[in-house]
Design a protein around this motif. Structure first.
Motif, PDB file in Angstrom:
ATOM      1  N   THR A  86       0.856  -1.181   0.000  1.00  0.00           N
ATOM      2  CA  THR A  86       0.000   0.000   0.000  1.00  0.00           C
ATOM      3  C   THR A  86       0.890   1.228   0.000  1.00  0.00           C
ATOM      4  O   THR A  86       1.758   1.370   0.862  1.00  0.00           O
ATOM      5  CB  THR A  86      -0.911   0.027   1.237  1.00  0.00           C
ATOM      6  OG1 THR A  86      -1.847  -1.040   1.161  1.00  0.00           O
ATOM      7  CG2 THR A  86      -1.665   1.355   1.339  1.00  0.00           C
ATOM      8  N   ARG A  87       0.673   2.093  -0.970  1.00  0.00           N
ATOM      9  CA  ARG A  87       1.399   3.360  -1.027  1.00  0.00           C
ATOM     10  C   ARG A  87       0.410   4.520  -0.888  1.00  0.00           C
ATOM     11  O   ARG A  87      -0.692   4.473  -1.447  1.00  0.00           O
ATOM     12  CB  ARG A  87       2.164   3.499  -2.346  1.00  0.00           C
ATOM     13  CG  ARG A  87       3.493   2.763  -2.360  1.00  0.00           C
ATOM     14  CD  ARG A  87       4.328   3.183  -3.554  1.00  0.00           C
ATOM     15  NE  ARG A  87       5.669   2.605  -3.527  1.00  0.00           N
ATOM     16  CZ  ARG A  87       6.723   3.170  -2.959  1.00  0.00           C
ATOM     17  NH1 ARG A  87       6.594   4.341  -2.335  1.00  0.00           N
ATOM     18  NH2 ARG A  87       7.901   2.600  -2.985  1.00  0.00           N
ATOM     19  N   VAL A  88       0.831   5.547  -0.180  1.00  0.00           N
ATOM     20  CA  VAL A  88       0.067   6.787  -0.062  1.00  0.00           C
ATOM     21  C   VAL A  88       1.000   7.907  -0.519  1.00  0.00           C
ATOM     22  O   VAL A  88       2.108   8.035   0.010  1.00  0.00           O
ATOM     23  CB  VAL A  88      -0.403   7.038   1.375  1.00  0.00           C
ATOM     24  CG1 VAL A  88      -1.339   8.238   1.424  1.00  0.00           C
ATOM     25  CG2 VAL A  88      -1.083   5.808   1.966  1.00  0.00           C
ATOM     26  N   ALA A  89       0.566   8.692  -1.491  1.00  0.00           N
ATOM     27  CA  ALA A  89       1.448   9.696  -2.073  1.00  0.00           C
ATOM     28  C   ALA A  89       0.954  11.113  -1.779  1.00  0.00           C
ATOM     29  O   ALA A  89      -0.146  11.316  -1.261  1.00  0.00           O
ATOM     30  CB  ALA A  89       1.555   9.474  -3.584  1.00  0.00           C
ATOM     31  N   ASN A  90       1.823  12.075  -2.102  1.00  0.00           N
ATOM     32  CA  ASN A  90       1.448  13.487  -2.036  1.00  0.00           C
ATOM     33  C   ASN A  90       1.009  13.912  -0.631  1.00  0.00           C
ATOM     34  O   ASN A  90       0.081  14.690  -0.463  1.00  0.00           O
ATOM     35  CB  ASN A  90       0.328  13.769  -3.052  1.00  0.00           C
ATOM     36  CG  ASN A  90       0.091  15.240  -3.300  1.00  0.00           C
ATOM     37  OD1 ASN A  90       0.967  16.068  -3.109  1.00  0.00           O
ATOM     38  ND2 ASN A  90      -1.125  15.557  -3.711  1.00  0.00           N
ATOM     39  N   LEU A  91       1.711  13.417   0.378  1.00  0.00           N
ATOM     40  CA  LEU A  91       1.288  13.691   1.747  1.00  0.00           C
ATOM     41  C   LEU A  91       1.420  15.163   2.128  1.00  0.00           C
ATOM     42  O   LEU A  91       0.771  15.618   3.078  1.00  0.00           O
ATOM     43  CB  LEU A  91       2.089  12.827   2.723  1.00  0.00           C
ATOM     44  CG  LEU A  91       1.742  11.331   2.707  1.00  0.00           C
ATOM     45  CD1 LEU A  91       2.651  10.563   3.651  1.00  0.00           C
ATOM     46  CD2 LEU A  91       0.280  11.100   3.081  1.00  0.00           C
ATOM     47  N   ILE A  92       2.223  15.902   1.407  1.00  0.00           N
ATOM     48  CA  ILE A  92       2.369  17.327   1.715  1.00  0.00           C
ATOM     49  C   ILE A  92       1.025  18.041   1.646  1.00  0.00           C
ATOM     50  O   ILE A  92       0.778  18.995   2.383  1.00  0.00           O
ATOM     51  CB  ILE A  92       3.407  17.960   0.766  1.00  0.00           C
ATOM     52  CG1 ILE A  92       4.814  17.492   1.188  1.00  0.00           C
ATOM     53  CG2 ILE A  92       3.325  19.473   0.736  1.00  0.00           C
ATOM     54  CD1 ILE A  92       5.844  17.568   0.126  1.00  0.00           C
ATOM     55  N   ASN A  93       0.127  17.546   0.811  1.00  0.00           N
ATOM     56  CA  ASN A  93      -1.197  18.145   0.659  1.00  0.00           C
ATOM     57  C   ASN A  93      -2.288  17.416   1.438  1.00  0.00           C
ATOM     58  O   ASN A  93      -3.473  17.690   1.220  1.00  0.00           O
ATOM     59  CB  ASN A  93      -1.578  18.168  -0.825  1.00  0.00           C
ATOM     60  CG  ASN A  93      -0.771  19.173  -1.612  1.00  0.00           C
ATOM     61  OD1 ASN A  93      -0.916  20.372  -1.436  1.00  0.00           O
ATOM     62  ND2 ASN A  93       0.108  18.675  -2.472  1.00  0.00           N
ATOM     63  N   LYS A  94      -1.886  16.518   2.339  1.00  0.00           N
ATOM     64  CA  LYS A  94      -2.896  15.660   2.971  1.00  0.00           C
ATOM     65  C   LYS A  94      -2.817  15.669   4.494  1.00  0.00           C
ATOM     66  O   LYS A  94      -2.926  14.632   5.133  1.00  0.00           O
ATOM     67  CB  LYS A  94      -2.773  14.226   2.418  1.00  0.00           C
ATOM     68  CG  LYS A  94      -3.072  14.164   0.923  1.00  0.00           C
ATOM     69  CD  LYS A  94      -2.936  12.786   0.333  1.00  0.00           C
ATOM     70  CE  LYS A  94      -3.235  12.820  -1.165  1.00  0.00           C
ATOM     71  NZ  LYS A  94      -3.048  11.495  -1.806  1.00  0.00           N
ATOM     72  N   GLY A  95      -2.653  16.862   5.053  1.00  0.00           N
ATOM     73  CA  GLY A  95      -2.714  16.978   6.504  1.00  0.00           C
ATOM     74  C   GLY A  95      -1.518  17.685   7.097  1.00  0.00           C
ATOM     75  O   GLY A  95      -0.384  17.479   6.667  1.00  0.00           O
ATOM     76  N   THR A  96      -1.781  18.503   8.104  1.00  0.00           N
ATOM     77  CA  THR A  96      -0.702  19.229   8.767  1.00  0.00           C
ATOM     78  C   THR A  96       0.182  18.315   9.602  1.00  0.00           C
ATOM     79  O   THR A  96       1.302  18.693   9.949  1.00  0.00           O
ATOM     80  CB  THR A  96      -1.280  20.328   9.673  1.00  0.00           C
ATOM     81  OG1 THR A  96      -2.188  19.731  10.623  1.00  0.00           O
ATOM     82  CG2 THR A  96      -2.037  21.374   8.846  1.00  0.00           C
ATOM     83  N   VAL A  97      -0.288  17.109   9.907  1.00  0.00           N
ATOM     84  CA  VAL A  97       0.513  16.173  10.695  1.00  0.00           C
ATOM     85  C   VAL A  97       1.844  15.851  10.020  1.00  0.00           C
ATOM     86  O   VAL A  97       2.826  15.525  10.686  1.00  0.00           O
ATOM     87  CB  VAL A  97      -0.285  14.868  10.961  1.00  0.00           C
ATOM     88  CG1 VAL A  97      -0.564  14.112   9.660  1.00  0.00           C
ATOM     89  CG2 VAL A  97       0.450  13.964  11.940  1.00  0.00           C
TER      90      VAL A  97
END
Length: 254
Positions: free
Chosen positions: A71-82
């Motif tokens: 499982t990959r999750v990408a573009n985390l910079i745009n997916k939460g201040t955490v």
């Protein structure tokens, strides 16, 4: 006009690295930092990671690339201040400043979890091109352990000192997917971070136990090299509105 040094100072990257960390990075190509993720932050990471996986479904990692048995999750910079404290963490940036010895920028921030029986990768460097300019460093990466990592659940492996070799592993190893006699397995508790010169040969291993194995990859490149994910293409207005000028500079979206 604000200089690169001023931006890095504003981000806290002018802190002094411990001598052991400097020696680790220069000699081995990697350093391991325990307890870099505080417990409350770690729990928020876990909740957000799982919520994104559930919400995005078959759209996971469309901004980057998918991988079988993972499982990959990408573009985390745009997916939460955490995630902001990951890609702009002062210690990580200070290490990048030391390793690059020049200007750099965020390349990507992604999540990865190997499924039971999956996740194995051949040894590789994160810079896939020849290095006629060796020993110039083009890439630095970091692996953030959201879960405990072990040889049983697919912990990464890394070959110390290979950042000091200009070759790619596939050029000199008969089978980069096979175990290597010099490999070091990153076995560590959740909250640990490995920062490494990403020319160092490394790769994920098989999740044999089936235990959860969530990690983040906080990846940086020299400023005049391509980003793995074009941040200016993907950046959202809602993200831009909360970033400082120094953070925008680090993403190269200012």
């Amino acid at each position: 006009m604000t200089t690169s040094a001023e931006h890095l100072s504003a981000l806290g990257a002018d802190i002094s690295l411990p001598p052991k960390m400097i020696d680790d990075l220069e000699t081995h190509g990697f350093t391991i930092v325990p307890n870099m993720i505080e417990p409350d932050w770690l729990e928020e990471m876990r909740r957000t990671f799982d919520a994104l996986v559930e919400r995005e479904g078959d759209q996971l990692a469309i901004e980057h690339h998918t991988e079988e048995t993972v499982t990959r999750v990408a573009n985390l910079i745009n997916k939460g201040t955490v995630w902001e404290k990951v890609w702009s963490h002062p210690l990580l940036l200070a290490a990048a400043k030391h390793v690059f010895g020049g200007e750099f920028r965020v390349s990507s921030l992604n999540g990865r979890e190997a499924h039971p029986g999956g996740g194995h990768q051949p040894l590789h460097g994160d810079w896939k091109k020849p290095r006629p300019d060796f020993p110039r460093v083009h890439v630095l990466n970091s692996i953030w352990a959201i879960d405990d990592l072990s040889a049983e659940n697919g912990s990464p492996r890394i070959i110390a000192g290979t950042h000091n070799r200009p070759e790619l592993p596939e050029d000199v190893i008969a089978d980069p997917s096979a175990p290597h006699p010099d490999e070091v397995i990153l076995e560590c508790p959740a909250g640990t971070v490995m920062i490494f010169n990403a020319h160092t040969w490394h790769g994920g291993t098989t999740n044999k136990s089936g235990a959860r194995r969530r990690v983040l990859h906080g990846y940086f490149t020299r400023r005049d090299d391509p980003q793995q994910q074009d941040q200016s293409r993907w950046i959202k207005e809602s993200t831009l509105s909360r970033l400082t000028p120094a953070q925008k500079w680090l993403l190269d979206v200012d």
